[in-house]
Write a protein that holds these residues in place. Structure first.
Motif, PDB file in Angstrom:
ATOM      1  N   VAL A 102      -5.695   1.838   6.456  1.00 63.02           N
ATOM      2  CA  VAL A 102      -5.092   2.518   5.299  1.00 63.02           C
ATOM      3  C   VAL A 102      -5.899   3.776   4.980  1.00 63.02           C
ATOM      4  O   VAL A 102      -7.092   3.862   5.276  1.00 63.02           O
ATOM      5  CB  VAL A 102      -5.048   1.626   4.036  1.00 63.02           C
ATOM      6  CG1 VAL A 102      -4.092   0.456   4.207  1.00 63.02           C
ATOM      7  CG2 VAL A 102      -6.433   1.141   3.641  1.00 63.02           C
ATOM      8  N   ALA A 103      -5.209   4.754   4.374  1.00 65.83           N
ATOM      9  CA  ALA A 103      -5.888   5.948   3.866  1.00 65.83           C
ATOM     10  C   ALA A 103      -6.457   5.567   2.504  1.00 65.83           C
ATOM     11  O   ALA A 103      -5.994   6.008   1.444  1.00 65.83           O
ATOM     12  CB  ALA A 103      -4.912   7.109   3.771  1.00 65.83           C
ATOM     13  N   GLY A 104      -7.472   4.699   2.564  1.00 60.87           N
ATOM     14  CA  GLY A 104      -7.970   4.037   1.352  1.00 60.87           C
ATOM     15  C   GLY A 104      -8.474   4.997   0.287  1.00 60.87           C
ATOM     16  O   GLY A 104      -8.242   4.780  -0.905  1.00 60.87           O
ATOM     17  N   GLY A 105      -9.168   6.053   0.707  1.00 62.31           N
ATOM     18  CA  GLY A 105      -9.688   7.000  -0.266  1.00 62.31           C
ATOM     19  C   GLY A 105      -8.569   7.697  -1.028  1.00 62.31           C
ATOM     20  O   GLY A 105      -8.603   7.818  -2.243  1.00 62.31           O
ATOM     21  N   ARG A 106      -7.550   8.124  -0.279  1.00 60.96           N
ATOM     22  CA  ARG A 106      -6.429   8.812  -0.912  1.00 60.96           C
ATOM     23  C   ARG A 106      -5.653   7.875  -1.834  1.00 60.96           C
ATOM     24  O   ARG A 106      -5.270   8.254  -2.954  1.00 60.96           O
ATOM     25  CB  ARG A 106      -5.493   9.377   0.167  1.00 60.96           C
ATOM     26  CG  ARG A 106      -4.414  10.297  -0.357  1.00 60.96           C
ATOM     27  CD  ARG A 106      -3.648  10.950   0.785  1.00 60.96           C
ATOM     28  NE  ARG A 106      -3.126   9.987   1.742  1.00 60.96           N
ATOM     29  CZ  ARG A 106      -2.074   9.203   1.533  1.00 60.96           C
ATOM     30  NH1 ARG A 106      -1.418   9.289   0.405  1.00 60.96           N
ATOM     31  NH2 ARG A 106      -1.682   8.346   2.459  1.00 60.96           N
ATOM     32  N   LEU A 107      -5.434   6.629  -1.409  1.00 63.78           N
ATOM     33  CA  LEU A 107      -4.693   5.671  -2.237  1.00 63.78           C
ATOM     34  C   LEU A 107      -5.461   5.352  -3.523  1.00 63.78           C
ATOM     35  O   LEU A 107      -4.886   5.289  -4.610  1.00 63.78           O
ATOM     36  CB  LEU A 107      -4.403   4.392  -1.446  1.00 63.78           C
ATOM     37  CG  LEU A 107      -3.462   4.560  -0.251  1.00 63.78           C
ATOM     38  CD1 LEU A 107      -3.309   3.239   0.490  1.00 63.78           C
ATOM     39  CD2 LEU A 107      -2.093   5.085  -0.696  1.00 63.78           C
ATOM     40  N   HIS A 108      -6.764   5.143  -3.382  1.00 64.93           N
ATOM     41  CA  HIS A 108      -7.634   4.891  -4.534  1.00 64.93           C
ATOM     42  C   HIS A 108      -7.510   6.056  -5.526  1.00 64.93           C
ATOM     43  O   HIS A 108      -7.286   5.869  -6.723  1.00 64.93           O
ATOM     44  CB  HIS A 108      -9.068   4.739  -4.003  1.00 64.93           C
ATOM     45  CG  HIS A 108     -10.113   4.378  -5.013  1.00 64.93           C
ATOM     46  ND1 HIS A 108     -11.306   3.804  -4.653  1.00 64.93           N
ATOM     47  CD2 HIS A 108     -10.191   4.526  -6.346  1.00 64.93           C
ATOM     48  CE1 HIS A 108     -12.061   3.611  -5.724  1.00 64.93           C
ATOM     49  NE2 HIS A 108     -11.407   4.050  -6.772  1.00 64.93           N
ATOM     50  N   ARG A 109      -7.611   7.282  -5.003  1.00 62.30           N
ATOM     51  CA  ARG A 109      -7.561   8.483  -5.850  1.00 62.30           C
ATOM     52  C   ARG A 109      -6.190   8.620  -6.521  1.00 62.30           C
ATOM     53  O   ARG A 109      -6.096   9.009  -7.680  1.00 62.30           O
ATOM     54  CB  ARG A 109      -7.838   9.701  -4.965  1.00 62.30           C
ATOM     55  CG  ARG A 109      -8.647  10.782  -5.626  1.00 62.30           C
ATOM     56  CD  ARG A 109      -9.195  11.746  -4.606  1.00 62.30           C
ATOM     57  NE  ARG A 109      -8.193  12.322  -3.746  1.00 62.30           N
ATOM     58  CZ  ARG A 109      -8.261  12.345  -2.415  1.00 62.30           C
ATOM     59  NH1 ARG A 109      -9.304  11.813  -1.792  1.00 62.30           N
ATOM     60  NH2 ARG A 109      -7.299  12.900  -1.714  1.00 62.30           N
ATOM     61  N   LEU A 140      -4.157   6.178  -7.332  1.00 65.33           N
ATOM     62  CA  LEU A 140      -4.106   5.202  -8.425  1.00 65.33           C
ATOM     63  C   LEU A 140      -4.778   5.773  -9.665  1.00 65.33           C
ATOM     64  O   LEU A 140      -4.239   5.707 -10.768  1.00 65.33           O
ATOM     65  CB  LEU A 140      -4.786   3.887  -8.002  1.00 65.33           C
ATOM     66  CG  LEU A 140      -3.997   2.974  -7.056  1.00 65.33           C
ATOM     67  CD1 LEU A 140      -4.888   1.881  -6.480  1.00 65.33           C
ATOM     68  CD2 LEU A 140      -2.802   2.328  -7.777  1.00 65.33           C
ATOM     69  N   VAL A 141      -5.966   6.362  -9.483  1.00 58.31           N
ATOM     70  CA  VAL A 141      -6.763   6.836 -10.625  1.00 58.31           C
ATOM     71  C   VAL A 141      -6.132   8.067 -11.268  1.00 58.31           C
ATOM     72  O   VAL A 141      -5.806   8.069 -12.463  1.00 58.31           O
ATOM     73  CB  VAL A 141      -8.211   7.135 -10.177  1.00 58.31           C
ATOM     74  CG1 VAL A 141      -8.994   7.782 -11.316  1.00 58.31           C
ATOM     75  CG2 VAL A 141      -8.894   5.856  -9.703  1.00 58.31           C
ATOM     76  N   PHE A 182       0.830  -1.211   0.000  1.00 56.45           N
ATOM     77  CA  PHE A 182       0.000   0.000   0.000  1.00 56.45           C
ATOM     78  C   PHE A 182       0.864   1.261   0.000  1.00 56.45           C
ATOM     79  O   PHE A 182       0.565   2.238  -0.678  1.00 56.45           O
ATOM     80  CB  PHE A 182      -0.962  -0.057   1.195  1.00 56.45           C
ATOM     81  CG  PHE A 182      -1.820  -1.296   1.141  1.00 56.45           C
ATOM     82  CD1 PHE A 182      -2.989  -1.314   0.399  1.00 56.45           C
ATOM     83  CD2 PHE A 182      -1.414  -2.482   1.754  1.00 56.45           C
ATOM     84  CE1 PHE A 182      -3.753  -2.473   0.303  1.00 56.45           C
ATOM     85  CE2 PHE A 182      -2.173  -3.638   1.666  1.00 56.45           C
ATOM     86  CZ  PHE A 182      -3.349  -3.634   0.935  1.00 56.45           C
TER      87      PHE A 182
END
Lengths: 353, 353
Positions: free
Chosen positions: B278-285, B287-288, B253
């Protein structure tokens, strides 16, 4: 001319009057036919995404447009040619990404986005654009041309996802789209010819026009309230491709659990700053032992717009008609930007061919 | 013949005596020269990875071998030919993955792994194998041939990572290897010719032979105790490629935060069941918006073994010598499997050419 814009300090879009733009050298003048509304427009209105053009007290909305060349202004375009504009523009001098025709790969802070970030959009009777950012499209797209920009994002995302699976013999048995909004449904229509079985996940009750469309396409509707993403393999089957179009941060991680061996998840959503617990060790191991991949994708370039035209041309006529459920005149801006349960895609019509 | 095996209920490997195997039709008999030890061997000994061959009270260890064909047994191989065996075998009849030459893409529960899962390994004076799983290698690999199997995993992982970046003009400026074990160092040597700047992350104090090797290769050592993975972009630079060879779940991650725009993280580690926030929202963003990707990779197929030979052949002679720090006779099994701070790669030598 009429335009739909959000003004500084305001919280909803308004119909405004502003001068018709004059094309600079290299620009063509385009008479707008139709502009689609999508989730990003609402984020721009709310101020959670993008930003106003420098020095402007308002931002003209809209990035999914189709129009007719009104004045080619010495460019290679012809008057009367139907065109769809791309979204990204260089912030000043063209960077290497723009020079090589890949503005979609530029860092977000090194480009403007028409109607979204730092540049006026296309929700106006006329707009100008450098001719190189106007994609000529067949005359048949005078009404459905608003679908080309969103479909171009899918073309790009799938190109990257498929590339990630190109080093081996990938089996395309089952695909799942997360999200039954317009982008999810466009993607589902694109995947129909490439996968044996397709699924689309949403959280709506029947009767619902998106569920009708999913089933008319031949896909299976998955209600996420009954079957969370991570349970999809047990209830339906593991997926070779998952396309995330929800912007829900947990979906990026749950996708790993729903992928089959050698599957790929392609992410397009833009969630907020959610933090949460993940079974990180298990997810890491699943990525490795199953040769799985996650691929993020944003925006698209001209070849993706051209591919989107081909994809949309091959779809049955009823699809565009059923997807575009609501068409409004510019004066009905309040209605166009309000929510309604039976709407799928909303379009503002400025003019007809 | 002598073999090194772990017996049921035991917690350490022992030198045992067992009959020399007779080759079945289609098998060749190989006289083992050398077998490398890696982290997976320790996991097999501890019982945390893989499993014993069905019905066997012991498992012969070892999956990184080089040997000489002793008896071609009617196969296309020639007596005296130097060969390296691949690891995966079909559990019975060959599945589609084996038929198409891609056993590395098979689900883990649809294959055996020699020395790891359900099949005896190569730590013995002789072993047999279907000729098609024995890769002929140049004579120069009589001592360093043990590096071909681990390097083949890197060849496969990088093939998949590069494929994921093949839909656009990817810039290979900077690469980071997470982990300074033998696999990390082998990968670092491979990346030297492909990236302008390379980094290798570990957590050891100087003086240390792996840090010496990292710097002799021309790479920069990153001490993870001073610079956690997520801080690498700020302290050094964002990375176009990150190769994870630590098996530390958080690294999968944190990799997303350390990647540059359009970068790819390739994961090879097999962590336990850690759960964490995890800072899932930030990591998702990230990636995109950055077109970033994560690609998991396991095992390798014959073409990757052949590519590994080419890669290793192009490396300077000192590299193999400095990487293989310790060579033991089979009788010194206890020493071979004990830890020592100045060891990099340990090898058991059964015979010489």
């Amino acid at each position: 001319m009429k335009a739909i814009a959000v003004e500084r300090g305001d919280s909803r879009p308004r119909l405004i009057d502003k001068p018709r733009p004059d094309p600079d050298p290299g620009d063509a003048l385009v008479r707008t036919l139709r502009v689609g509304i999508d989730g990003t427009d609402f984020e721009v209105v709310e101020g959670t995404h993008g930003g106003f053009p420098a020095g402007s007290d308002h931002q003209v909305l809209g990035h999914e447009a189709v129009g007719v060349v009104e004045d080619p202004n010495g460019t290679d375009l012809e008057a009367g040619q139907l065109v769809v504009p791309t979204v990204r523009r260089p912030p000043g001098d063209a960077t290497e990404y723009f020079r090589r025709g890949e503005p979609d790969m530029a860092p977000p802070d090194e480009c403007l986005e028409r109607g979204i970030d730092g540049a006026h959009g296309y929700m106006a009777e006329y707009f100008t654009s450098p001719a190189g950012f106007l994609v000529p499209v067949p005359d048949a797209f005078a009404t459905t041309g608003v679908l080309i920009e969103p479909m171009s994002n899918t073309e790009k995302a799938l190109e990257h996802a498929y590339a990630s699976r190109s080093a081996f013999e990938w089996q395309r048995d089952a695909a799942l789209v997360l999200g039954n909004g317009p982008l999810g449904l466009l993607t589902l229509s694109r995947l129909q010819s490439e996968f044996d079985r397709t699924y689309c996940l949403g959280r709506r009750d029947r009767p619902d026009p998106t569920i009708d469309l999913i089933e008319r396409l031949g896909a299976t509707y998955v209600d996420s309230r009954e079957t969370p993403v991570a349970d999809v393999p047990a209830v339906y089957e593991p997926m070779d491709l998952i396309y995330e179009a929800t912007g829900y941060a947990r979906h990026a991680f749950e996708t790993i659990d729903a992928l089959d061996q050698n599957g790929v998840g392609v992410l397009l959503g833009l969630p907020g700053d959610d933090e949460f617990d993940v079974a990180g060790g298990r997810l890491h191991r699943k990525l490795v032992l199953g040769n799985r991949a996650l691929v993020g994708s944003v925006n698209s370039h001209i070849e993706h717009f051209e591919a989107a035209c081909e994809t949309l041309s091959a779809l049955p006529d009823w699809f565009g008609d059923e997807l575009i459920t609501d068409t409004f005149e510019p004066a009905a801006v309040d209605d166009a930007f309000s929510a309604a349960p039976d709407r799928i895609k909303t379009v503002i019509e400025f003019d007809s061919r």
